[in-house]
Design a protein around this motif. Structure first.
Motif, PDB file in Angstrom:
ATOM      1  N   LEU A 178       0.831  -1.194   0.000  1.00  0.00           N
ATOM      2  CA  LEU A 178       0.000   0.000   0.000  1.00  0.00           C
ATOM      3  C   LEU A 178       0.872   1.253   0.000  1.00  0.00           C
ATOM      4  O   LEU A 178       0.640   2.195  -0.790  1.00  0.00           O
ATOM      5  CB  LEU A 178      -0.910  -0.008   1.230  1.00  0.00           C
ATOM      6  CG  LEU A 178      -1.701   1.283   1.513  1.00  0.00           C
ATOM      7  CD1 LEU A 178      -2.752   1.506   0.441  1.00  0.00           C
ATOM      8  CD2 LEU A 178      -2.344   1.205   2.908  1.00  0.00           C
ATOM      9  N   GLN A 179       1.853   1.298   0.862  1.00  0.00           N
ATOM     10  CA  GLN A 179       2.726   2.471   0.969  1.00  0.00           C
ATOM     11  C   GLN A 179       3.495   2.709  -0.312  1.00  0.00           C
ATOM     12  O   GLN A 179       3.646   3.854  -0.760  1.00  0.00           O
ATOM     13  CB  GLN A 179       3.678   2.287   2.161  1.00  0.00           C
ATOM     14  CG  GLN A 179       2.976   2.369   3.506  1.00  0.00           C
ATOM     15  CD  GLN A 179       3.861   1.935   4.652  1.00  0.00           C
ATOM     16  OE1 GLN A 179       4.690   1.036   4.528  1.00  0.00           O
ATOM     17  NE2 GLN A 179       3.689   2.577   5.810  1.00  0.00           N
ATOM     18  N   ALA A 180       4.003   1.632  -0.919  1.00  0.00           N
ATOM     19  CA  ALA A 180       4.722   1.779  -2.180  1.00  0.00           C
ATOM     20  C   ALA A 180       3.809   2.345  -3.260  1.00  0.00           C
ATOM     21  O   ALA A 180       4.195   3.214  -4.044  1.00  0.00           O
ATOM     22  CB  ALA A 180       5.286   0.434  -2.615  1.00  0.00           C
ATOM     23  N   ARG A 181       2.565   1.873  -3.272  1.00  0.00           N
ATOM     24  CA  ARG A 181       1.593   2.347  -4.280  1.00  0.00           C
ATOM     25  C   ARG A 181       1.279   3.822  -4.085  1.00  0.00           C
ATOM     26  O   ARG A 181       1.074   4.560  -5.068  1.00  0.00           O
ATOM     27  CB  ARG A 181       0.310   1.522  -4.176  1.00  0.00           C
ATOM     28  CG  ARG A 181      -0.792   1.956  -5.119  1.00  0.00           C
ATOM     29  CD  ARG A 181      -0.422   1.618  -6.551  1.00  0.00           C
ATOM     30  NE  ARG A 181      -1.510   1.912  -7.456  1.00  0.00           N
ATOM     31  CZ  ARG A 181      -1.752   3.115  -7.989  1.00  0.00           C
ATOM     32  NH1 ARG A 181      -0.972   4.147  -7.684  1.00  0.00           N
ATOM     33  NH2 ARG A 181      -2.768   3.282  -8.812  1.00  0.00           N
ATOM     34  N   LEU A 182       1.275   4.295  -2.850  1.00  0.00           N
ATOM     35  CA  LEU A 182       0.928   5.684  -2.554  1.00  0.00           C
ATOM     36  C   LEU A 182       2.150   6.604  -2.501  1.00  0.00           C
ATOM     37  O   LEU A 182       2.004   7.805  -2.260  1.00  0.00           O
ATOM     38  CB  LEU A 182       0.179   5.756  -1.215  1.00  0.00           C
ATOM     39  CG  LEU A 182      -1.163   5.026  -1.155  1.00  0.00           C
ATOM     40  CD1 LEU A 182      -1.743   5.098   0.256  1.00  0.00           C
ATOM     41  CD2 LEU A 182      -2.159   5.604  -2.158  1.00  0.00           C
ATOM     42  N   GLY A 183       3.332   6.038  -2.716  1.00  0.00           N
ATOM     43  CA  GLY A 183       4.539   6.850  -2.699  1.00  0.00           C
ATOM     44  C   GLY A 183       5.031   7.207  -1.316  1.00  0.00           C
ATOM     45  O   GLY A 183       5.718   8.207  -1.118  1.00  0.00           O
ATOM     46  N   VAL A 184       4.693   6.353  -0.341  1.00  0.00           N
ATOM     47  CA  VAL A 184       5.119   6.567   1.039  1.00  0.00           C
ATOM     48  C   VAL A 184       6.253   5.593   1.341  1.00  0.00           C
ATOM     49  O   VAL A 184       6.277   4.470   0.822  1.00  0.00           O
ATOM     50  CB  VAL A 184       3.949   6.316   2.021  1.00  0.00           C
ATOM     51  CG1 VAL A 184       4.394   6.493   3.465  1.00  0.00           C
ATOM     52  CG2 VAL A 184       2.800   7.250   1.707  1.00  0.00           C
ATOM     53  N   ASN A 185       7.205   5.990   2.177  1.00  0.00           N
ATOM     54  CA  ASN A 185       8.279   5.097   2.582  1.00  0.00           C
ATOM     55  C   ASN A 185       7.686   3.800   3.127  1.00  0.00           C
ATOM     56  O   ASN A 185       6.929   3.815   4.104  1.00  0.00           O
ATOM     57  CB  ASN A 185       9.148   5.775   3.646  1.00  0.00           C
ATOM     58  CG  ASN A 185      10.367   4.955   4.006  1.00  0.00           C
ATOM     59  OD1 ASN A 185      10.828   4.147   3.206  1.00  0.00           O
ATOM     60  ND2 ASN A 185      10.887   5.162   5.199  1.00  0.00           N
ATOM     61  N   ILE A 197      12.921  -7.077  -3.633  1.00  0.00           N
ATOM     62  CA  ILE A 197      12.411  -6.022  -4.513  1.00  0.00           C
ATOM     63  C   ILE A 197      11.003  -6.326  -5.020  1.00  0.00           C
ATOM     64  O   ILE A 197      10.247  -5.409  -5.354  1.00  0.00           O
ATOM     65  CB  ILE A 197      13.370  -5.800  -5.704  1.00  0.00           C
ATOM     66  CG1 ILE A 197      14.760  -5.415  -5.187  1.00  0.00           C
ATOM     67  CG2 ILE A 197      12.860  -4.709  -6.640  1.00  0.00           C
ATOM     68  CD1 ILE A 197      15.814  -5.276  -6.277  1.00  0.00           C
ATOM     69  N   TRP A 198      10.610  -7.600  -5.034  1.00  0.00           N
ATOM     70  CA  TRP A 198       9.305  -7.942  -5.610  1.00  0.00           C
ATOM     71  C   TRP A 198       8.150  -7.252  -4.887  1.00  0.00           C
ATOM     72  O   TRP A 198       7.206  -6.787  -5.535  1.00  0.00           O
ATOM     73  CB  TRP A 198       9.100  -9.459  -5.586  1.00  0.00           C
ATOM     74  CG  TRP A 198      10.108 -10.242  -6.368  1.00  0.00           C
ATOM     75  CD1 TRP A 198      10.938 -11.214  -5.894  1.00  0.00           C
ATOM     76  CD2 TRP A 198      10.408 -10.130  -7.772  1.00  0.00           C
ATOM     77  NE1 TRP A 198      11.729 -11.705  -6.896  1.00  0.00           N
ATOM     78  CE2 TRP A 198      11.424 -11.069  -8.068  1.00  0.00           C
ATOM     79  CE3 TRP A 198       9.915  -9.336  -8.803  1.00  0.00           C
ATOM     80  CZ2 TRP A 198      11.956 -11.232  -9.339  1.00  0.00           C
ATOM     81  CZ3 TRP A 198      10.445  -9.495 -10.077  1.00  0.00           C
ATOM     82  CH2 TRP A 198      11.449 -10.426 -10.334  1.00  0.00           C
ATOM     83  N   ASP A 199       8.226  -7.175  -3.577  1.00  0.00           N
ATOM     84  CA  ASP A 199       7.145  -6.526  -2.821  1.00  0.00           C
ATOM     85  C   ASP A 199       7.015  -5.054  -3.202  1.00  0.00           C
ATOM     86  O   ASP A 199       5.910  -4.506  -3.211  1.00  0.00           O
ATOM     87  CB  ASP A 199       7.392  -6.646  -1.318  1.00  0.00           C
ATOM     88  CG  ASP A 199       7.107  -8.037  -0.782  1.00  0.00           C
ATOM     89  OD1 ASP A 199       6.446  -8.818  -1.503  1.00  0.00           O
ATOM     90  OD2 ASP A 199       7.544  -8.352   0.339  1.00  0.00           O
ATOM     91  N   ILE A 200       8.131  -4.414  -3.482  1.00  0.00           N
ATOM     92  CA  ILE A 200       8.081  -3.010  -3.908  1.00  0.00           C
ATOM     93  C   ILE A 200       7.409  -2.916  -5.271  1.00  0.00           C
ATOM     94  O   ILE A 200       6.595  -2.021  -5.511  1.00  0.00           O
ATOM     95  CB  ILE A 200       9.498  -2.409  -3.954  1.00  0.00           C
ATOM     96  CG1 ILE A 200      10.150  -2.477  -2.575  1.00  0.00           C
ATOM     97  CG2 ILE A 200       9.448  -0.956  -4.440  1.00  0.00           C
ATOM     98  CD1 ILE A 200      11.608  -2.039  -2.568  1.00  0.00           C
TER      99      ILE A 200
END
Length: 271
Positions: free
Chosen positions: A15-22, A229-232
């Motif tokens: 979720l955070q990666a999708r929203l551009g959050v650390n 890296i896959w989760d990112i």
């Protein structure tokens, strides 16, 4: 699916990666703010709660529960003309072996490989550096006149530059050159060759050249797995996610725009 402030775990990271959050994996006030902003912008109630409906909008390619794509179901034929046929032929096995199970993962992976290898042409690290370039690429290692002595001598350069690190022996051992970067994302160092050998089932420590000749794509996928890296990648198709993936591959973000261009090209064909 129900995520809200206080939630933790891998789904929060996505979720955070999708929203551009650390992507710390902790749903705190910053994530809550971003969720509410996204909800307002997309016609949802800005309550800060990520339910199945919001998740489906965030990740339309994944389905409500992050549904997977079988390796055989990707539209690889769309990539012909952009990616060499030899690479495309390796993709189904690589995707199955390394759990590349959605379009985001495949597009991010190919984008990074495409940039790092000069569009899948380079599988062996180029170490033919001039004296001036040595000082830039390997700061502090070729000082005091050493750059001039080592310049344009790839075997000597690698043996010194990679000595006593990544599982290598000292300079005299020659490990630095023997286990130089190979594959589409430059597997480097005896330690990493040994780990890859254990994963792939062939002794790449004894015969390192096969990383370039036989496993250039698989070694790159192994790098993605070993660096988590896959989760990112699961974060989606935003530029913020591309930046996060790139940081894992190249901390200095060198060639970022080219990586973005690669991703957009592959993603638009595969989705």
């Amino acid at each position: 699916m129900l995520l809200q402030q206080g939630s933790t775990g891998n789904e929060v990271k996505r979720l955070q990666a999708r929203l551009g959050v650390n992507n710390t994996g902790n749903f705190g006030p910053i994530t809550d703010k971003k969720v509410k902003e996204w909800q307002s912008q997309n016609g949802l109630s800005a309550n800060g709660i990520v339910d199945d409906m919001m998740w489906a909008k965030l990740f339309p390619l994944h389905g409500l529960n992050g549904g997977n794509v079988r390796a055989s179901d990707f539209r690889y034929e769309k990539l012909r003309g952009l990616i060499p046929d030899g690479v495309i032929n390796q993709l189904p096995d690589t995707a199955a072996r390394f759990n590349i199970n959605n379009v985001y993962r495949l597009a991010h992976f190919l984008a990074q490989c495409g940039h790092e290898s000069g569009r899948f042409k380079v599988v062996d690290e180029n170490l033919n550096y001039s004296a001036d370039r040595l000082k830039v690429v390997f700061p502090g290692i070729f000082e005091g006149g050493l750059a001039e002595i080592y310049a344009r001598k790839p075997e000597k350069i690698a043996s010194r530059a990679y000595a006593n690190k990544i599982g290598n022996g000292d300079e005299a051992s020659g490990d630095g050159y023997r286990f130089r970067g190979r594959g589409y994302i430059q597997l480097t160092g005896r330690g990493n060759y040994k780990k890859f050998a254990g994963y792939i089932g062939e002794d790449t420590e004894l015969n390192p050249d096969v990383v370039a000749s036989k496993y250039p794509l698989a070694s790159a996928a192994f790098f993605f797995s070993s660096r988590n890296i896959w989760d990112i990648c699961d974060g989606g198709d935003s530029q913020a996610v591309i930046v996060q993936v790139t940081k894992k591959v190249n901390a200095k973000l060198l060639g970022l725009q080219d990586r973005i261009n690669h991703f957009n090209q592959y993603y638009n064909l595969l989705k």
